[in-house]
Design an enzyme around this catalytic site. Structure first.
Site, PDB file in Angstrom:
ATOM      1  N   ASN A  11      12.052  -1.118  15.087  1.00  0.00           N
ATOM      2  CA  ASN A  11      11.819   0.255  15.452  1.00  0.00           C
ATOM      3  C   ASN A  11      10.710   1.035  14.618  1.00  0.00           C
ATOM      4  O   ASN A  11      11.422   1.386  13.575  1.00  0.00           O
ATOM      5  CB  ASN A  11      13.170   1.084  15.547  1.00  0.00           C
ATOM      6  N   LYS A  13       9.479   3.580  14.935  1.00  0.00           N
ATOM      7  CA  LYS A  13       9.460   5.314  15.376  1.00  0.00           C
ATOM      8  C   LYS A  13       8.237   5.997  15.586  1.00  0.00           C
ATOM      9  O   LYS A  13       7.319   5.347  16.014  1.00  0.00           O
ATOM     10  CB  LYS A  13      10.380   5.808  14.150  1.00  0.00           C
ATOM     11  N   HIS A  93      18.761   5.842  21.116  1.00  0.00           N
ATOM     12  CA  HIS A  93      18.664   6.096  19.777  1.00  0.00           C
ATOM     13  C   HIS A  93      19.185   7.232  19.067  1.00  0.00           C
ATOM     14  O   HIS A  93      18.959   8.440  19.791  1.00  0.00           O
ATOM     15  CB  HIS A  93      17.295   5.913  19.262  1.00  0.00           C
ATOM     16  N   GLU A  95      18.393   9.338  17.005  1.00  0.00           N
ATOM     17  CA  GLU A  95      17.199  10.311  16.869  1.00  0.00           C
ATOM     18  C   GLU A  95      17.016  10.916  18.257  1.00  0.00           C
ATOM     19  O   GLU A  95      16.714  12.263  18.221  1.00  0.00           O
ATOM     20  CB  GLU A  95      16.006   9.728  16.380  1.00  0.00           C
ATOM     21  N   GLU A 165      24.533   1.733  15.340  1.00  0.00           N
ATOM     22  CA  GLU A 165      23.920   2.464  14.368  1.00  0.00           C
ATOM     23  C   GLU A 165      24.589   3.458  13.765  1.00  0.00           C
ATOM     24  O   GLU A 165      24.340   4.722  14.459  1.00  0.00           O
ATOM     25  CB  GLU A 165      22.657   2.682  14.662  1.00  0.00           C
ATOM     26  N   GLY A 171      18.259   5.314   7.726  1.00  0.00           N
ATOM     27  CA  GLY A 171      17.213   5.755   6.801  1.00  0.00           C
ATOM     28  C   GLY A 171      17.660   6.333   5.466  1.00  0.00           C
ATOM     29  O   GLY A 171      16.918   6.936   4.786  1.00  0.00           O
ATOM     30  N   SER A 209      19.730   1.064   7.713  1.00  0.00           N
ATOM     31  CA  SER A 209      19.367   0.627   6.104  1.00  0.00           C
ATOM     32  C   SER A 209      19.527  -0.978   6.137  1.00  0.00           C
ATOM     33  O   SER A 209      19.903  -1.493   5.045  1.00  0.00           O
ATOM     34  CB  SER A 209      19.953   1.238   5.297  1.00  0.00           C
ATOM     35  N   GLY A 230      14.565  -0.238  11.075  1.00  0.00           N
ATOM     36  CA  GLY A 230      13.551   0.767  11.049  1.00  0.00           C
ATOM     37  C   GLY A 230      12.471   0.570   9.804  1.00  0.00           C
ATOM     38  O   GLY A 230      11.546  -0.043   9.828  1.00  0.00           O
TER      39      GLY A 230
END
Ligand code: PEP
Length: 245
Positions: A11, A13, A93, A95, A165, A171, A209, A230
């Site tokens: 991903n 992003k 996701h 986000e 996730e 992150g 992570s 990510g």
């Protein structure tokens, strides 16, 4: 007996321009990617990356709207993805859920339209830190699955992948322990079964992570079928160590 083939997603992003992405794939071409791997670049790169690199790499979209076309400024439709031969979409996701306020109901429409039109869906779920601290992580994930996949039937179990996730691990450098991740993955498999899915064939991948240093232990767990990555997917040298763990 059908097996669950390992799956890894990168991903990206809102990172990388065309030049960065080309540099990535040029150097990735010299590596041997041992598992099913899909790259999710930002939307403006999808068509040209697909055209240039689809012989060697699978490209997917980070988002997909459920209408075919229309006055939906800023969105990309499932039909537009299909027109460019993009066959994978990330849906839900955290986000998208938290920053762009996408609801379970909206995500369900997106997932449903993608799956019924031949796009494979990586459907993301996961609790926030606050929810985990209140002991609500199982309830939250169960609701995200029940409401986000309501009424959905998949003809081919490999077309739907669940990405667990935990938001607090994305992150942040904090990973769920392999045991905690396994507990949730086993729980997700049970919920999928109770909701009419062929759960033993649906892949459930972990994200949050993931790094070369922690992938081996995660992948030893029986219900972890791969990873959504990510930060560590932005460089081929680190991502390949995860994929070929
Ligand atoms: C993600 O964005 O899906 C993700 C898991 O990010 P990171 O690996 O950077 O935690």
């Amino acid at each position: 007996m059908k097996q669950r083939k390992k799956f890894f997603g990168a991903n990206w992003k809102m990172y990388k321009n065309m030049k960065d992405a080309e540099i990535f794939f040029q150097s990735a071409l010299s590596l041997k990617w041992e598992k099913e791997t899909v790259f999710f670049p930002p939307t403006h790169l999808l068509a040209s990356l697909q055209e240039k690199f689809s012989k060697d790499f699978k490209i997917g979209a980070q988002n997909c709207y459920f209408e075919k076309e229309g006055a939906f400024t800023g969105e990309i439709s499932y039909q537009m993805l299909l027109d460019e031969k993009i066959n994978y979409a990330l849906i839900g996701h955290s986000e998208r859920r938290l920053i762009f306020k996408e609801s379970d109901e909206l995500l369900c429409k997106k997932a449903s339209v993608c799956l019924s039109n031949g796009l494979k869906v990586i459907f993301c779920v996961g609790e926030t830190l606050e929810e985990r601290e209140k002991g609500k992580e199982f309830e939250i994930v169960e609701n995200q699955i029940k409401n986000g996949l309501k009424g959905i039937k998949v003809d081919n179990s490999s077309d739907l992948i669940i990405a667990y996730e935990p938001v607090w691990a994305i992150g942040t450098g904090k990973t769920a322990t392999p045991e905690d991740a396994e507990k949730m993955h086993a729980f997700i498999r049970k919920i999928l079964q109770e909701n009419g899915f062929e759960s033993e064939f649906i892949r459930i991948i972990y994200g949050g992570s993931v790094k070369p240093e922690n992938i081996k232990e995660l992948m030893k767990q029986p219900n972890i079928d791969g990873g959504l990555v990510g930060g560590a997917s932005l460089k081929p040298e680190s991502f390949i160590q995860i994929v070929n763990y």
